[in-house]
Structures are given as C-alpha cells and as structure tokens.
Write an enzyme that holds these catalytic residues in place. Structure first.
Site, PDB file in Angstrom:
ATOM      1  CE  LYS A  91      -9.327  -2.648   0.494  1.00 13.47           C
ATOM      2  NZ  LYS A  91      -8.874  -4.158   0.767  1.00 13.47           N
ATOM      3  CG  ASP A 125      -7.964  -4.570   4.310  1.00 21.42           C
ATOM      4  OD1 ASP A 125      -7.004  -5.068   5.002  1.00 21.42           O
ATOM      5  OD2 ASP A 125      -8.370  -5.053   3.231  1.00 21.42           O
ATOM      6  CG  MET A 126      -6.771   3.044   7.369  1.00 24.84           C
ATOM      7  SD  MET A 126      -8.102   3.219   8.237  1.00 24.84           S
ATOM      8  CE  MET A 126      -7.603   3.040  10.018  1.00 24.84           C
ATOM      9  NE  ARG A 176      -2.415  -5.997   7.036  1.00 27.05           N
ATOM     10  CZ  ARG A 176      -3.704  -6.300   6.218  1.00 27.05           C
ATOM     11  NH1 ARG A 176      -4.459  -5.318   5.987  1.00 27.05           N
ATOM     12  NH2 ARG A 176      -4.206  -7.447   6.417  1.00 27.05           N
ATOM     13  CE  LYS A 179       7.353   2.300   2.255  1.00 26.00           C
ATOM     14  NZ  LYS A 179       8.153   2.129   0.730  1.00 26.00           N
ATOM     15  N   GLY A 180       0.607   2.780   3.059  1.00 19.59           N
ATOM     16  CA  GLY A 180      -0.604   3.257   2.612  1.00 19.59           C
ATOM     17  C   GLY A 180      -0.522   3.233   0.946  1.00 19.59           C
ATOM     18  NE  ARG A 280     -12.683  -0.059  -6.786  1.00 20.62           N
ATOM     19  CZ  ARG A 280     -13.243  -0.977  -7.084  1.00 20.62           C
ATOM     20  NH1 ARG A 280     -13.924  -0.997  -8.274  1.00 20.62           N
ATOM     21  NH2 ARG A 280     -13.240  -2.012  -6.230  1.00 20.62           N
ATOM     22  NE  ARG A 281      -6.586  -0.193  -4.437  1.00 21.57           N
ATOM     23  CZ  ARG A 281      -7.962  -0.427  -3.941  1.00 21.57           C
ATOM     24  NH1 ARG A 281      -8.690  -1.392  -3.690  1.00 21.57           N
ATOM     25  NH2 ARG A 281      -8.503   0.695  -3.697  1.00 21.57           N
ATOM     26  CD  GLU A 284      -8.517   3.646  -5.847  1.00 15.31           C
ATOM     27  OE1 GLU A 284      -9.793   3.636  -5.866  1.00 15.31           O
ATOM     28  OE2 GLU A 284      -7.891   2.730  -5.175  1.00 15.31           O
TER      29      GLU A 284
HETATM   30  P1  FDA Z   1       7.191   0.176  -1.887  1.00 15.01           P
HETATM   31  O1  FDA Z   1       5.985   0.607  -2.747  1.00 15.01           O
HETATM   32  O2  FDA Z   1       8.262   1.068  -1.704  1.00 15.01           O
HETATM   33  O3  FDA Z   1       7.454  -1.228  -2.609  1.00 15.01           O
HETATM   34  C1  FDA Z   1       8.923  -1.687  -2.335  1.00 15.01           C
HETATM   35  C2  FDA Z   1       9.219  -2.823  -3.517  1.00 15.01           C
HETATM   36  O4  FDA Z   1       8.113  -3.451  -3.343  1.00 15.01           O
HETATM   37  C3  FDA Z   1       8.798  -2.127  -4.829  1.00 15.01           C
HETATM   38  O5  FDA Z   1       9.848  -1.401  -5.321  1.00 15.01           O
HETATM   39  C4  FDA Z   1       8.435  -3.144  -5.721  1.00 15.01           C
HETATM   40  O6  FDA Z   1       9.463  -3.925  -6.200  1.00 15.01           O
HETATM   41  C5  FDA Z   1       7.537  -3.949  -4.636  1.00 15.01           C
HETATM   42  N1  FDA Z   1       6.080  -3.684  -4.605  1.00 15.01           N
HETATM   43  C6  FDA Z   1       5.694  -3.079  -3.885  1.00 15.01           C
HETATM   44  N2  FDA Z   1       4.131  -3.330  -4.104  1.00 15.01           N
HETATM   45  C7  FDA Z   1       3.941  -4.185  -5.242  1.00 15.01           C
HETATM   46  C8  FDA Z   1       2.992  -4.342  -6.086  1.00 15.01           C
HETATM   47  N3  FDA Z   1       1.759  -4.386  -5.837  1.00 15.01           N
HETATM   48  N4  FDA Z   1       3.288  -5.403  -7.079  1.00 15.01           N
HETATM   49  C9  FDA Z   1       4.604  -5.832  -7.465  1.00 15.01           C
HETATM   50  N5  FDA Z   1       5.729  -5.134  -6.744  1.00 15.01           N
HETATM   51  C10 FDA Z   1       5.275  -4.450  -5.462  1.00 15.01           C
HETATM   52  N6  FDA Z   1      -2.568  -0.264   2.011  1.00 15.01           N
HETATM   53  C11 FDA Z   1      -3.515   0.476   2.522  1.00 15.01           C
HETATM   54  O7  FDA Z   1      -3.711   1.729   2.288  1.00 15.01           O
HETATM   55  N7  FDA Z   1      -4.394  -0.221   3.412  1.00 15.01           N
HETATM   56  C12 FDA Z   1      -4.338  -1.351   3.896  1.00 15.01           C
HETATM   57  O8  FDA Z   1      -5.195  -1.925   4.404  1.00 15.01           O
HETATM   58  C13 FDA Z   1      -3.128  -2.300   3.162  1.00 15.01           C
HETATM   59  N8  FDA Z   1      -3.053  -3.254   3.483  1.00 15.01           N
HETATM   60  C14 FDA Z   1      -1.903  -4.143   3.177  1.00 15.01           C
HETATM   61  C15 FDA Z   1      -1.728  -5.301   3.470  1.00 15.01           C
HETATM   62  C16 FDA Z   1      -0.385  -6.007   2.955  1.00 15.01           C
HETATM   63  C17 FDA Z   1      -0.142  -7.681   3.587  1.00 15.01           C
HETATM   64  C18 FDA Z   1       0.483  -5.274   2.471  1.00 15.01           C
HETATM   65  C19 FDA Z   1       1.597  -5.934   2.223  1.00 15.01           C
HETATM   66  C20 FDA Z   1       0.276  -4.064   1.889  1.00 15.01           C
HETATM   67  C21 FDA Z   1      -1.082  -3.577   2.162  1.00 15.01           C
HETATM   68  N9  FDA Z   1      -1.241  -2.209   1.803  1.00 15.01           N
HETATM   69  C22 FDA Z   1      -2.167  -1.483   2.416  1.00 15.01           C
HETATM   70  C23 FDA Z   1      -0.383  -1.507   0.648  1.00 15.01           C
HETATM   71  C24 FDA Z   1       0.615  -0.716   1.287  1.00 15.01           C
HETATM   72  O9  FDA Z   1       0.166   0.553   1.779  1.00 15.01           O
HETATM   73  C25 FDA Z   1       1.643  -0.220   0.119  1.00 15.01           C
HETATM   74  O10 FDA Z   1       1.091   0.563  -0.608  1.00 15.01           O
HETATM   75  C26 FDA Z   1       2.338  -1.443  -0.409  1.00 15.01           C
HETATM   76  O11 FDA Z   1       2.231  -2.378   0.379  1.00 15.01           O
HETATM   77  C27 FDA Z   1       3.504  -1.072  -1.084  1.00 15.01           C
HETATM   78  O12 FDA Z   1       4.381  -0.447  -0.090  1.00 15.01           O
HETATM   79  P2  FDA Z   1       5.813  -1.153   0.233  1.00 15.01           P
HETATM   80  O13 FDA Z   1       6.012  -0.920   1.695  1.00 15.01           O
HETATM   81  O14 FDA Z   1       5.782  -2.560  -0.094  1.00 15.01           O
HETATM   82  O15 FDA Z   1       6.848  -0.195  -0.551  1.00 15.01           O
END
Ligand code: FDA
Length: 309
Positions: A91, A125-126, A176, A179-180, A280-281, A284
């Site tokens: 980050k 990371d974003m 990568r 969603k954010g 924090r996470r 937020e």
């Molecule tokens: P969604 O939020 O709809 O989740 C789908 C399902 O997955 C949920 O119903 C739940 O069951 C499960 N789930 C998801 N997140 C969970 C958690 N933390 N704990 C437990 N269960 C969970 N964002 C960003 O803004 N900048 C970044 O650089 C990154 N980098 C990043 C790296 C990687 C490898 C991943 C997988 C994700 C990120 N993210 C991120 C976070 C991303 O933007 C997003 O917030 C989360 O992945 C959750 O979104 P989903 O696409 O999983 O869908």
C-alpha cells in the site's frame, strides 16, 4: 450494510483484544515474516500461490515508512531464501504517500528493483478514491522507466474504472481486479451490489480483450463463474490469468479452483499492526464485520475448525 453490521462494529473497541486476535488469526498470518512464510509454504504445498502484505498503512513519519519498506525487503529476501511461490502486495500510504518529497514512489521503486533482482513481482494495492490518481501516476512512471515486474489494482465499484482500463491500455498492465473495499460516495462509486458486479464483468472483459494478465480477486460465486466462462471462451492457458482470494475466506472454493486447473493466489497479511489494522478495516467497512460474524457464528454452530466455503 445492515443494522447488525453497524452494531457489531460499534461493539468492537470493547471486545477484549485476545478475542479480536482469535477471530483475526484466521485472516492474518501472524506478527512476523516467519509467520507469513510459514502460511505461504502451507499454501504452496496445496498448490496455491501467495502474496504477502505487511500491515501498517497508517504511518505518520518517514522513519515508519522506511521501516515498512525494510519489512518488505525482508519479505522479498525470505521468499527467495525459502523458494516460495509468493510475491508482495504494497500500500503506497504505508510507504509514505502522505509525506512530502515522493517518499512512497522512491521506496516503491527500491522494492520493485529488489524484486526484479530476485525474479519477483510487486503488486500495488489500490486504496480509497482520493489516492487513485496518485497511485496510477506512480505506477505509470515505473512502467515508463522500464519496470515490468509491477502491477496495479482496479476496483469495479469505481465509475472511472473502464476509463482507467482504456487509458492504461498501451501498457498492457498486470491488473488485480476487485470490487473495492472502501466506503465511497455515489458520485465516484456504484452503490448497488448488482451494478458493482456488472462493472466487474465489464472490466474483466475489457482487460482480457486488451491482452492483460488479470488477477480475478473475488469470493463472489457469480463473478468466479463468469470469469471461468470468460477464460474458457478465450481458451486462455492457466498461466495467462489467476484467481485471488483473502486468507481464511472460502478456502474450499479456492482449492476447487486449483483442482480445476486454475492458478490461485492467496493474500497473506502479517505484522505487528494486526490489531489496529483489524479494527480499522472493520470500522471502515462494517459489511466485512458482518461476514466475519456470520462466519464465526457458523463455525461455532458446526463445531468446525477452519471452514471452507
Ligand atoms: P462480496 O463482498 O460480495 O463477497 C462474496 C462472499 O465472500 C460474501 O458473501 C462472504 O461470504 C465472502 N467474503 C468476502 N469478503 C469476506 C471477508 N473479508 N471475510 C469473510 N468472508 C468474506 N480492495 C481494495 O479496495 N483494494 C485492494 O487492493 C484490494 N485487494 C484485494 C486483494 C485480494 C486478493 C482480494 C480477494 C480482495 C481485495 N480487496 C481489495 C477487497 C475487495 O475489494 C472486496 O472488498 C472483497 O474481496 C469482498 O468482495 P467480493 O468480491 O469477495 O464480494
């Protein structure tokens, strides 16, 4: 975001630290690089790759930014020494983006050069939308200076993302796509669950059309299915894309993707700052607290250990 999510988050600061630690331990490798390497080695054994993240984005001084850079240099050395299939995720705010004088860009360059010497890769990371322009500018500069072993993250909730993909096209970036995770206003980010999904699919399509290597970072089954269909329709080989997930989330699904022949990378955070990072996470983005609460309760009810979903 439900009332329950908000209630969980409000209660967090009074939850005893050991309880937060017990819950976080599923999502965080530990305090030290040795912990992260040990988790990465376990992941490698079951065919998954890792990306290692040093926790600590809220830094105030140049000294702290240097300490984070040095932790990453240590991580790159450890990955190399132990022959792990892992890279690093960084980050820019943790490297001093808010400090004057281009500190973050300099530290990032140091990491990218070190990673290159060790045949490794750095993912930037974003963060929140206030930092998107700066982050993309620093990424472009590195690429224009000839550094190839660096990638970026794009977020499908941002309205600007398809334009960013078009603007980055000539660099054929390694992206990568996620969603954010930050809470953003409606002017800059789609608020509807379906809108964010649709933009994810559109962005993935645009990136693959542009010949980019994409890390499909989601646990959302609809998007995983869509991505599987897209890579099959394009007849991409497994080395031309990867799936990415967070440590401790949907582990069984990640294993199924590996069995189906896809490459899967797991995000492995570690560091002394695990407690402030976790709070924090969660504060937020209370939705994450809801997931964790639901998951933890689910595991208690089934008397399971680490559940896979
Ligand atoms: P969604 O939020 O709809 O989740 C789908 C399902 O997955 C949920 O119903 C739940 O069951 C499960 N789930 C998801 N997140 C969970 C958690 N933390 N704990 C437990 N269960 C969970 N964002 C960003 O803004 N900048 C970044 O650089 C990154 N980098 C990043 C790296 C990687 C490898 C991943 C997988 C994700 C990120 N993210 C991120 C976070 C991303 O933007 C997003 O917030 C989360 O992945 C959750 O979104 P989903 O696409 O999983 O869908």
């Amino acid at each position: 975001m439900t009332l329950l999510d908000r209630a969980i988050v409000r209660a967090l600061p009074v939850v005893p630290k050991p309880v937060v630690q017990a819950i976080s331990s599923r999502y965080i490798a530990g305090r030290r690089i040795e912990d992260a390497c040990s988790v990465a080695a376990q992941l490698n054994e079951v065919g998954k790759m890792a990306t290692i993240d040093v926790l600590g984005e809220e830094i105030d001084t140049a000294h702290e930014a240097r300490a984070i850079r040095d932790s990453y240099l240590g991580a790159l050395a450890a990955i190399d020494l132990e022959g792990l299939d892992a890279n690093i995720s960084v980050k820019l705010s943790a490297l001093g983006l808010e400090l004057n004088g281009g500190v973050a860009a300099r530290h990032l360059r140091t990491l990218v050069v070190e990673a290159s010497e060790r045949a490794n890769f750095v993912r930037i990371d974003m963060e929140d939308s206030a930092r998107t322009d700066q982050t993309l500018r620093i990424y472009r500069k590195l690429r224009h200076a000839g550094h190839e072993n660096v990638g970026i993250v794009l977020q499908s909730y941002l309205r600007r993302t398809l334009d960013d993909i078009a603007g980055l096209g000539e660099l054929r970036p390694n992206v990568r796509l996620c969603k954010g995770i930050y809470v953003e206003p409606p002017e800059v980010a789609y608020q509807g669950y379906e809108e964010v999904r649709q933009n994810f699919v559109a962005a993935l399509e645009a990136l693959l059309d542009a010949g980019c290597y994409v890390g499909v970072a989601t646990h959302d089954e609809v998007l995983i299915d869509a991505a599987e269909r897209m890579v099959a329709a394009r007849e991409l080989g497994p080395e031309e894309y990867e799936f990415q997930m967070l440590l401790g989330v949907r582990e069984r699904r990640a294993s199924e993707l590996v069995s189906a022949g896809h490459r899967v990378r797991i995000y492995v955070p570690f560091g002394e700052e695990w407690y402030s990072y976790s709070l924090r996470r969660l504060q937020e983005n209370p939705k994450v607290a809801g997931y964790i609460a639901a998951d933890t309760i689910g595991r208690v009810l089934t008397l399971g250990g680490r559940s896979g979903r």
